[in-house]
Design an enzyme around this catalytic site. Sequence first.
Site, PDB file in Angstrom:
ATOM      1  CE  LYS A  22      -1.656   1.713   4.008  1.00  0.00           C
ATOM      2  NZ  LYS A  22      -1.368   3.149   4.192  1.00  0.00           N
ATOM      3  CG  ASN A  23       2.638   2.665   3.529  1.00  0.00           C
ATOM      4  OD1 ASN A  23       1.446   2.932   3.410  1.00  0.00           O
ATOM      5  ND2 ASN A  23       3.243   2.524   4.700  1.00  0.00           N
ATOM      6  NE  ARG A  92      -7.142  12.113   8.638  1.00  0.00           N
ATOM      7  CZ  ARG A  92      -8.112  13.004   8.723  1.00  0.00           C
ATOM      8  NH1 ARG A  92      -8.038  14.128   8.058  1.00  0.00           N
ATOM      9  NH2 ARG A  92      -9.164  12.781   9.464  1.00  0.00           N
ATOM     10  CB  CYS A 116      -4.509  10.945  10.975  1.00  0.00           C
ATOM     11  SG  CYS A 116      -2.954  10.322  11.556  1.00  0.00           S
ATOM     12  NE  ARG A 121       0.694  10.161   9.201  1.00  0.00           N
ATOM     13  CZ  ARG A 121       0.273   8.947   8.934  1.00  0.00           C
ATOM     14  NH1 ARG A 121      -0.933   8.576   9.272  1.00  0.00           N
ATOM     15  NH2 ARG A 121       1.049   8.088   8.316  1.00  0.00           N
ATOM     16  N   PRO A 122       1.763  16.580  11.173  1.00  0.00           N
ATOM     17  CG  PRO A 122       3.513  17.480  12.420  1.00  0.00           C
ATOM     18  CD  PRO A 122       2.606  16.304  12.322  1.00  0.00           C
ATOM     19  CB  ILE A 123       2.208  18.577   5.858  1.00  0.00           C
ATOM     20  CG1 ILE A 123       1.203  19.721   6.000  1.00  0.00           C
ATOM     21  CG2 ILE A 123       1.500  17.246   5.807  1.00  0.00           C
ATOM     22  CD1 ILE A 123       0.430  19.970   4.707  1.00  0.00           C
ATOM     23  CG  ASP A 124       6.617  20.794  10.074  1.00  0.00           C
ATOM     24  OD1 ASP A 124       5.972  19.731  10.114  1.00  0.00           O
ATOM     25  OD2 ASP A 124       7.711  20.930  10.647  1.00  0.00           O
ATOM     26  CG  ASP A 306       3.571   1.436   9.296  1.00  0.00           C
ATOM     27  OD1 ASP A 306       3.226   2.315  10.103  1.00  0.00           O
ATOM     28  OD2 ASP A 306       3.621   1.625   8.066  1.00  0.00           O
ATOM     29  CB  ILE A 328       7.737   6.952  14.229  1.00  0.00           C
ATOM     30  CG1 ILE A 328       8.993   6.082  14.109  1.00  0.00           C
ATOM     31  CG2 ILE A 328       7.457   7.693  12.921  1.00  0.00           C
ATOM     32  CD1 ILE A 328      10.255   6.801  13.717  1.00  0.00           C
ATOM     33  NE  ARG A 398      -6.329   4.082   5.798  1.00  0.00           N
ATOM     34  CZ  ARG A 398      -5.324   4.318   6.643  1.00  0.00           C
ATOM     35  NH1 ARG A 398      -5.521   4.245   7.935  1.00  0.00           N
ATOM     36  NH2 ARG A 398      -4.132   4.632   6.197  1.00  0.00           N
TER      37      ARG A 398
HETATM   38  C1  UD1 Z   1       4.569   6.930   6.166  1.00  0.00           C
HETATM   39  C2  UD1 Z   1       3.707   5.690   6.025  1.00  0.00           C
HETATM   40  C3  UD1 Z   1       3.234   5.208   7.391  1.00  0.00           C
HETATM   41  C4  UD1 Z   1       4.440   5.013   8.315  1.00  0.00           C
HETATM   42  C5  UD1 Z   1       5.300   6.275   8.351  1.00  0.00           C
HETATM   43  C6  UD1 Z   1       6.586   6.091   9.158  1.00  0.00           C
HETATM   44  C7  UD1 Z   1       2.641   5.971   3.864  1.00  0.00           C
HETATM   45  C8  UD1 Z   1       1.389   6.213   3.098  1.00  0.00           C
HETATM   46  N1  UD1 Z   1       2.551   6.013   5.195  1.00  0.00           N
HETATM   47  O1  UD1 Z   1       3.741   7.954   6.730  1.00  0.00           O
HETATM   48  O2  UD1 Z   1       2.544   3.965   7.222  1.00  0.00           O
HETATM   49  O3  UD1 Z   1       3.962   4.737   9.615  1.00  0.00           O
HETATM   50  O4  UD1 Z   1       5.684   6.650   7.012  1.00  0.00           O
HETATM   51  O5  UD1 Z   1       7.327   5.029   8.649  1.00  0.00           O
HETATM   52  O6  UD1 Z   1       3.680   5.728   3.296  1.00  0.00           O
HETATM   53  N2  UD1 Z   1       6.452  14.810  10.462  1.00  0.00           N
HETATM   54  C9  UD1 Z   1       6.516  16.158  10.798  1.00  0.00           C
HETATM   55  N3  UD1 Z   1       6.446  17.082   9.781  1.00  0.00           N
HETATM   56  C10 UD1 Z   1       6.314  16.719   8.470  1.00  0.00           C
HETATM   57  C11 UD1 Z   1       6.255  15.337   8.146  1.00  0.00           C
HETATM   58  C12 UD1 Z   1       6.323  14.418   9.169  1.00  0.00           C
HETATM   59  O7  UD1 Z   1       6.631  16.516  11.963  1.00  0.00           O
HETATM   60  O8  UD1 Z   1       6.262  17.609   7.599  1.00  0.00           O
HETATM   61  C13 UD1 Z   1       6.520  13.808  11.552  1.00  0.00           C
HETATM   62  C14 UD1 Z   1       5.242  12.981  11.664  1.00  0.00           C
HETATM   63  O9  UD1 Z   1       4.264  13.632  12.449  1.00  0.00           O
HETATM   64  C15 UD1 Z   1       5.747  11.714  12.319  1.00  0.00           C
HETATM   65  C16 UD1 Z   1       7.127  11.543  11.715  1.00  0.00           C
HETATM   66  O10 UD1 Z   1       7.506  12.832  11.222  1.00  0.00           O
HETATM   67  O11 UD1 Z   1       5.833  11.887  13.698  1.00  0.00           O
HETATM   68  C17 UD1 Z   1       7.192  10.517  10.598  1.00  0.00           C
HETATM   69  O12 UD1 Z   1       6.311  10.879   9.585  1.00  0.00           O
HETATM   70  P1  UD1 Z   1       6.508  10.464   8.055  1.00  0.00           P
HETATM   71  O13 UD1 Z   1       7.768   9.699   7.888  1.00  0.00           O
HETATM   72  O14 UD1 Z   1       6.321  11.687   7.229  1.00  0.00           O
HETATM   73  O15 UD1 Z   1       5.286   9.479   7.860  1.00  0.00           O
HETATM   74  P2  UD1 Z   1       4.220   9.470   6.701  1.00  0.00           P
HETATM   75  O16 UD1 Z   1       4.871   9.753   5.393  1.00  0.00           O
HETATM   76  O17 UD1 Z   1       3.039  10.295   7.105  1.00  0.00           O
END
Ligand code: UD1
Length: 417
Positions: A22-23, A92, A116, A121-124, A306, A328, A398
């Site tokens: 999926k990922n 998400r 979520c 789950r920030p996207i900064d 995961d 994480i 999912r």
């Molecule tokens: C992806 C996977 C998810 C897995 C995760 C960690 C997919 C669709 N999902 O999620 O199954 O659990 O990797 O291996 O591939 N963070 C920030 N700011 C940001 C981005 C991330 O603070 O801009 C933080 C997140 O809140 C979290 C950590 O970084 O605490 C890891 O997030 P990230 O690696 O981005 O996970 P996803 O891509 O959302």
Amino acid sequence: MQRLVIEGDTKISGEIKVQGAKNSALPLLAATILGKTGSVLHNCPMLSDVFAACRILSYLGCKCVREGDSVIVDTANLTHFEVPDELMREMRSSIVFLGAILGRLGRCRLSFPGGCELGPRPIDMHISSLKQMGVIIKEEHGFLDCSIPKELKGAAISLSFPSVGATENIMLAAVLANGDTEIRNAAREPEIMDLADFLNACGAKISGQGGSTIYITGVKELGGCEYSVMPDRIVAATYMGAAAITNGELSLQQIRPRDLDAVTPIFEEMGCSVYPYADRIFINAKRPLKAVKTIRTMPYPGFPTDVQAIIMACLCKARGTSVIVENIFENRFKHAGELRRMGADIKIESKVAVIEGVPKLYGAQVQATDLRGGAALVLAALSAEGVTSISEIKHIDRGYEFIENSFNKIGAKIKRV
Ligand code: UD1
């Protein structure tokens, strides 16, 4: 509302083929739009998240057709640059469409992916990286309005944490940018390598994937390709967990054992024998499970977050005391409360879980709290005394292709009602 009703005291045994990841499928589907013709993805799992990604592609103007385990995407008529709020909310991780839409159309509008089930789950990092590449981003009324006044340009970007999603979004934007991009402290997950391999097969110039620095030289345009999605390492670990918790034995087929290098030793420490061979893993869990030393979730190649819930379910029945540290995500122990309803002895203090093994788990009415937490409940139910009923199974759907069908083939007794 559907539920899974699971008879306990079963033994998992036999052979099973592992579905596509999926990922990986989600960013690959987003990546198809960078090519002007379209692509075919084989081994694409039948999951609600994949259907959601296909609905986004259709909304954007692509044609998206499923034939067996393949998804054929025709991107020739991609016109829309907006992802509606209801589609963003459905999944998400649709934030990964941001880099791809910007790369192809130079404009993108989508709603902010809110909190979520794993906590905020920030996207900064996604936003600041794209800004460094010349993207102007306005945040208003819960929407992100992104445009490129001059050009999408390559940049040297250092991530403060190796975020999977941020690394993917930068790669997607950078392949058609003007100039070179360097992603430092990039995520090293196998799904990142899959995305890079797919994009390179479409004509991109990416190197270094799998390491901490990824180099991308922008190209003028991309074509399409036929590509097979990598096997799902998390689903593979789930099957291994099912064999372990039921003291069964299982042969997993069509997987890549090296993607599980951080997971296999944990099963061995629990007392299972694990034999990787070519594209298979055989696991024999005939002995009672033992507690393990502290497990810490980490970015790849560390132990994956995961798989944390899946291992926790197994440790509930392992002799002795085990500790898991979740590094994480902030809110990723919700399944512990549901496992406790089944008789587990788990104490949580912030990001640390202490699991005291119990001889028996008991069937109960429980609720899937998130995708992998839901899978952990399925595992616990397989080994429990009595019948378990799991609600909120939309979370499980999912990420697991017809979970009851695949598990019933290897000895489970699961009904969807
Ligand atoms: C992806 C996977 C998810 C897995 C995760 C960690 C997919 C669709 N999902 O999620 O199954 O659990 O990797 O291996 O591939 N963070 C920030 N700011 C940001 C981005 C991330 O603070 O801009 C933080 C997140 O809140 C979290 C950590 O970084 O605490 C890891 O997030 P990230 O690696 O981005 O996970 P996803 O891509 O959302």
